[in-house]
Design a protein around this motif. Sequence first.
Motif, PDB file in Angstrom:
ATOM      1  N   PHE A 231       0.911  -1.242   0.025  1.00 44.15           N
ATOM      2  CA  PHE A 231      -0.070   0.022   0.010  1.00 44.15           C
ATOM      3  C   PHE A 231       0.912   1.253   0.113  1.00 44.15           C
ATOM      4  N   THR A 232       0.336   2.241  -0.589  1.00 46.05           N
ATOM      5  CA  THR A 232       0.947   3.517  -0.645  1.00 46.05           C
ATOM      6  C   THR A 232       0.220   4.711  -0.090  1.00 46.05           C
ATOM      7  N   ILE A 233       0.421   5.407   0.916  1.00 50.16           N
ATOM      8  CA  ILE A 233      -0.381   6.556   1.091  1.00 50.16           C
ATOM      9  C   ILE A 233       0.406   7.790   0.464  1.00 50.16           C
ATOM     10  N   SER A 234      -0.607   8.849   0.046  1.00 54.81           N
ATOM     11  CA  SER A 234      -0.210   9.883  -0.534  1.00 54.81           C
ATOM     12  C   SER A 234      -0.945  11.303  -0.377  1.00 54.81           C
ATOM     13  N   ARG A 235      -0.825  12.484  -0.447  1.00 57.44           N
ATOM     14  CA  ARG A 235      -1.754  13.524  -0.053  1.00 57.44           C
ATOM     15  C   ARG A 235      -1.521  14.454  -0.977  1.00 57.44           C
TER      16      ARG A 235
END
Length: 118
Positions: free
Chosen positions: A67-71
Amino acid sequence: QVQLVESGGGLVQPGGSLRLSCVGSGSILKIATMAWYRQAPGKQRELVAAITSGGNPNYGDSVKGRFTISRDNAKNTIYLEMNSLKLEDTAVYYCNAQGQILTRFNYWGQGTQVTVSS
């Protein structure tokens, strides 16, 4: 009042991918640590991934490498790119915003269902 609205959940086969989005109202979110949590039936809510206002990510052990979180602060939006999904990833995924301006704040979205099934 801050509102968080998740989208992107659905049904996917094992090994597949999904991208969750969480759009928030209010400029306060730009200073917040944003996170994704999940809760499966009969289990406690657990942290999936978090990202600080400066963009530093942190992941739960079960999703590291998948998983990869970004904003995107300009859009008040965070994302969760989920790859190599497993049956055990099935849960309701919640968006969360935490921080402090004089007092602490902690906001939750309504959740979006992710079901991994063959």
